[in-house]
Motif scaffolding. Sequence first.
Motif, mmCIF file in Angstrom:
data_model
loop_
_atom_site.group_PDB
_atom_site.id
_atom_site.type_symbol
_atom_site.label_atom_id
_atom_site.label_comp_id
_atom_site.label_asym_id
_atom_site.label_seq_id
_atom_site.Cartn_x
_atom_site.Cartn_y
_atom_site.Cartn_z
ATOM 1 N N VAL A 93 2.136 13.507 -6.735
ATOM 2 C CA VAL A 93 3.389 13.194 -7.430
ATOM 3 C C VAL A 93 3.658 14.347 -8.392
ATOM 4 C CG1 VAL A 93 4.656 11.462 -8.720
ATOM 5 C CG2 VAL A 93 2.771 10.747 -7.251
ATOM 6 N N ASP A 94 4.709 15.125 -8.131
ATOM 7 C CA ASP A 94 4.889 16.390 -8.846
ATOM 8 C C ASP A 94 6.362 16.606 -9.192
ATOM 9 O OD1 ASP A 94 3.957 18.999 -9.752
ATOM 10 O OD2 ASP A 94 5.022 19.814 -8.012
ATOM 11 N N LYS A 95 6.588 17.019 -10.444
ATOM 12 C CA LYS A 95 7.905 17.491 -10.907
ATOM 13 C C LYS A 95 8.985 16.415 -10.808
ATOM 14 C CE LYS A 95 7.041 22.384 -9.931
ATOM 15 N NZ LYS A 95 5.661 22.215 -9.478
ATOM 16 N N ASN A 96 8.644 15.196 -11.200
ATOM 17 C CA ASN A 96 9.622 14.127 -11.308
ATOM 18 C C ASN A 96 9.858 13.799 -12.784
ATOM 19 O OD1 ASN A 96 9.828 13.160 -8.305
ATOM 20 N ND2 ASN A 96 7.637 13.373 -8.718
ATOM 21 N N ARG A 97 10.765 12.870 -13.048
ATOM 22 C CA ARG A 97 10.985 12.428 -14.431
ATOM 23 C C ARG A 97 9.724 11.769 -14.982
ATOM 24 N NH1 ARG A 97 14.333 7.143 -15.918
ATOM 25 N NH2 ARG A 97 13.758 6.992 -18.102
ATOM 26 N N TYR A 98 9.053 10.980 -14.158
ATOM 27 C CA TYR A 98 7.755 10.405 -14.484
ATOM 28 C C TYR A 98 6.962 10.339 -13.198
ATOM 29 C CZ TYR A 98 10.160 6.181 -12.833
ATOM 30 O OH TYR A 98 10.885 5.294 -12.107
ATOM 31 N N GLY A 99 5.665 10.038 -13.317
ATOM 32 C CA GLY A 99 4.805 10.020 -12.145
ATOM 33 C C GLY A 99 4.754 8.665 -11.476
ATOM 34 N N TYR A 107 0.845 -1.192 0.000
ATOM 35 C CA TYR A 107 0.000 0.000 0.000
ATOM 36 C C TYR A 107 0.886 1.250 0.000
ATOM 37 C CZ TYR A 107 -3.765 -3.203 1.210
ATOM 38 O OH TYR A 107 -4.686 -4.233 1.203
ATOM 39 N N ILE A 108 0.717 2.079 -1.013
ATOM 40 C CA ILE A 108 1.436 3.355 -1.119
ATOM 41 C C ILE A 108 0.360 4.436 -1.136
ATOM 42 C CG2 ILE A 108 3.068 4.705 -2.485
ATOM 43 C CD1 ILE A 108 4.045 2.047 -3.711
ATOM 44 N N ILE A 109 0.115 5.061 0.006
ATOM 45 C CA ILE A 109 -1.092 5.863 0.186
ATOM 46 C C ILE A 109 -0.747 7.196 0.843
ATOM 47 C CG2 ILE A 109 -3.347 5.978 1.328
ATOM 48 C CD1 ILE A 109 -3.481 2.957 1.191
ATOM 49 N N GLY A 110 -1.279 8.275 0.282
ATOM 50 C CA GLY A 110 -1.246 9.583 0.937
ATOM 51 C C GLY A 110 0.118 10.230 1.004
ATOM 52 N N ASN A 111 1.048 9.838 0.151
ATOM 53 C CA ASN A 111 2.386 10.411 0.182
ATOM 54 C C ASN A 111 2.491 11.631 -0.732
ATOM 55 O OD1 ASN A 111 3.821 8.093 1.712
ATOM 56 N ND2 ASN A 111 2.724 7.056 0.066
ATOM 57 N N THR A 112 3.404 12.520 -0.414
ATOM 58 C CA THR A 112 3.746 13.642 -1.283
ATOM 59 C C THR A 112 5.147 13.394 -1.816
ATOM 60 O OG1 THR A 112 2.346 15.189 -0.064
ATOM 61 C CG2 THR A 112 4.105 16.120 -1.405
ATOM 62 N N VAL A 113 5.276 13.301 -3.148
ATOM 63 C CA VAL A 113 6.537 12.933 -3.787
ATOM 64 C C VAL A 113 6.881 14.036 -4.794
ATOM 65 C CG1 VAL A 113 7.764 11.138 -5.058
ATOM 66 C CG2 VAL A 113 5.902 10.507 -3.513
ATOM 67 N N ILE A 114 7.837 14.866 -4.444
ATOM 68 C CA ILE A 114 8.153 16.051 -5.246
ATOM 69 C C ILE A 114 9.617 15.991 -5.669
ATOM 70 C CG2 ILE A 114 8.242 18.575 -5.288
ATOM 71 C CD1 ILE A 114 6.072 18.580 -3.162
ATOM 72 N N GLY A 115 9.870 16.215 -6.955
ATOM 73 C CA GLY A 115 11.235 16.254 -7.459
ATOM 74 C C GLY A 115 11.892 17.600 -7.226
ATOM 75 N N ASN A 116 13.214 17.622 -7.445
ATOM 76 C CA ASN A 116 13.967 18.865 -7.232
ATOM 77 C C ASN A 116 14.986 19.074 -8.338
ATOM 78 O OD1 ASN A 116 14.698 21.214 -5.773
ATOM 79 N ND2 ASN A 116 16.397 20.118 -4.790
ATOM 80 N N GLY A 117 14.588 18.728 -9.568
ATOM 81 C CA GLY A 117 15.432 19.016 -10.710
ATOM 82 C C GLY A 117 16.410 17.931 -11.092
ATOM 83 N N TYR A 118 16.417 16.809 -10.366
ATOM 84 C CA TYR A 118 17.282 15.693 -10.746
ATOM 85 C C TYR A 118 16.565 14.905 -11.837
ATOM 86 C CZ TYR A 118 19.454 17.134 -6.404
ATOM 87 O OH TYR A 118 20.045 17.874 -5.421
ATOM 88 N N VAL A 119 16.985 15.088 -13.080
ATOM 89 C CA VAL A 119 16.160 14.724 -14.231
ATOM 90 C C VAL A 119 16.045 13.223 -14.427
ATOM 91 C CG1 VAL A 119 16.640 16.908 -15.377
ATOM 92 C CG2 VAL A 119 18.128 14.933 -15.822
ATOM 93 N N GLN A 120 16.859 12.417 -13.750
ATOM 94 C CA GLN A 120 16.737 10.971 -13.877
ATOM 95 C C GLN A 120 15.790 10.364 -12.827
ATOM 96 O OE1 GLN A 120 18.028 8.978 -16.139
ATOM 97 N NE2 GLN A 120 19.232 10.518 -17.234
#
Length: 807
Positions: A263-269, A227-240
């Motif tokens: 899920v925001d601003k990652n290489r993919y969602g 179960y992967i629930i209710g997480n906030t996953v935000i990238g910081n410019g690391y394009v890989q």
Amino acid sequence: MKKLFTLMFALATLLVQAQFITPGTGVVWNLDSLVNNSAGVVTWNDNHYEITNTVTIAAADALNILEDVTVVFHDLAGIESEGTIIIDAPVKATFTAIDSTSTNKWRGFKLVAGHITHIRNAEFLFGGGIRSQTGIFTVEGSKFYKNFYKSGSTSGSYASSAAVDLSGYGEVINCSFILNQRGAVASGSNVGTKAIIRNNYMFGNTTENSNRPQINMGPAGEGDTTYIIGNTVIGNGYVQAGGIAYSSLLAVPGSVVIDSNIVDKNRYGITLTGSPITGAIRYNTITDNNIQNNPNLGGSGINLTASNSSSNQVAMITGNIISGNLWGITIVGYPRANMGNSDPANFNPGGNQFANNGNGGVLYDLYNNGPVEQYAMYNQWGVATQDSASIEGVVNHVVDDPALGRVNFMPAYQFQTYFTVESESGEPLAGVEISIEGIAESLLTDAQGGAFTMLSPGNYNYTAVAEGYAVNNGTFEAGTSTTEVSIVMNLPRYLLSFYIYDEALAPVEGASIDVDGNVLLTAANGTAAIELSNGLYPYAVSKEGYFPVNGEALIEDGNSELAIQLNSTSAPTYTLSFLVTDPDTTPLEAALIEITGQQSLTTGADGTASVNLPDGDYAYTVSLEGYVSGSGSVTISGAGEEVNLVLEPVAPETWMLTFMVSAQAGVLEGVEININGTLLITNEQGIAQIELSDGAYPYTASAPGFDFYEGTVTIAGADAEEVIFMTTGLKNGPVAGLRVYPNPVTDRLYIDGASLAEATLYAPDGRQLMQQQLSGNTMDLGNLRSGTYLLRIVSGGNASVMVIVKQ
């Protein structure tokens, strides 16, 4: 060569000695006991602990860290555990590096197979992360910051794929992962790992910019679900660095639920890769996952990949917001995705919302890059008009390439319909089941009485069911915007029927019945009725020319009928007298006398009450709090009658008192205990029992060869236990000025008092565990297991025994 060998052997010996391994004797360690026993591996330095090398917790041992502490690790130091580790700080326990810039920082935690580890309110800084092999692992409310990765079996980080490496079973809840060199949480793709990853904040992980998502989970295992629930996953410019990935690359089965994440601003969602996988991807917000800006390498909001025609990857995709990605949803190869389906056997309400997904100036909401037919009904597509021609422009499938599978995307978006369910008094009702005709899945209201679903415009019938309430059937119309439906659940109603008759048993027409704020009039057949919910309802019956009658009607999960006789005021009446007493003939005041079909009476101070009644048979009930109710019947026939009724007191409630008697040699059989006029004798387990009502009870205990024992025990609305420790040659009595604290105790117990001699600690069964002279007035209980113990303190010829609770 011999000298070189001797030097290497000496160096190896020093390295072994520089580590500390607990002896595996079942001891619960803490940092202080490690300081005292680890020969310098764990030290105290001013305001923090330092660990200079590896500390290993053996399989039978445990390490408890239950305070707000700072633990500083020297280079290459770490903690390994085959046993139990509990870290539960009130506010925060910090584990950090002595030098955050070193290339050989502390290695982290290595939890080997069979371990049990629970962590709460901790932070792990500049270390090698946590590697949890098969065992039980939970971490909650903790922070992972700038943990590193380095290869090497003796000098590398313990974790290799992420700040937390899982295998077997793990829970990661309410934690933050910030700027770690590799991902936040990961497990292998070739071994079953059932995980719960919930409500975590993940920002800018995978700072080494490798092809690793921030959450990178392998299969859950046969019959298990991650179960992967209710997480906030935000990238910081690391394009890989990607967002959330779940994969099975070596045919290990398992299921995954990915729900309500941002899920925001990652290489993919979000991506599912491999087979067999059963996935549910729902109610996520997946935005702007385009930072690599290369549509050939990534950028999907959701990606499903299964390359083999025999693959078994099935995904249910519902209610996601997918916007600003290079691709909305991409399906590569042979996955089967249910993104919305009207088939009752495979129903999915869809509800996915697409906006501004595309690359190269073209919008791509859904790209079916495989031969499998897919279903994507009831979604809101990234076009102004939700019709087939417009949606075709953002969906790639068989129309664009005959080798691709068809996407069934009509009908399009369903609109949100909100239900609010309340009781008649306006209280929100949770757990109400709402069934909508033509919709396969029913809804269940939450704690606020709310529930929602997605519906196409049209008219619908619903049924709302809740335990204790009448079934509510209704209709509503779902429009082309949000629809709100309010439902009021009524308590079930039952028919209360009255039949009013006179002395001649003839029905009385026109009698007035006042009940629940309503006034009923009887018909020619003497009847009247009203619907009421469960409850006790007072009523009053009256009619000119008749004596009034008062009473109460009980409605309890069914219809109820009352037959009430009205007596004419012109008929002769006679006095019916009651005298209510207790068994000692003492009059009982305020006793309630209820006569069927007549008004109630209450006894006065002399225990009497009376009423004038015409001839007839009368049933009565007499009740008074604290007494057993009495009942009977009386016949009035041309003369008055007297009823004398004795009410027996209700027996007081009793509770079980258990004596547990022991001495230095163990439990004592045959000890005589006198309490409340009863003699008890302990059995072979040293136990004697008696039932007593509330109160304080003095008692004595005696046995040949032991000092006479006196005490008092209080019973206060619950079962109680009294521990007696019999002594020889000492008088059991208070020790002057004695003060023992804290109790409960964690480690150090302080004992204050005049002329203290010695203190002895016993297990409840009498086994002596510890004895010491009280020169320092303290006892170290840190190595004891949690539980209850007996402490015997000797001073000036007296011995005082008390119960000590070790936390």
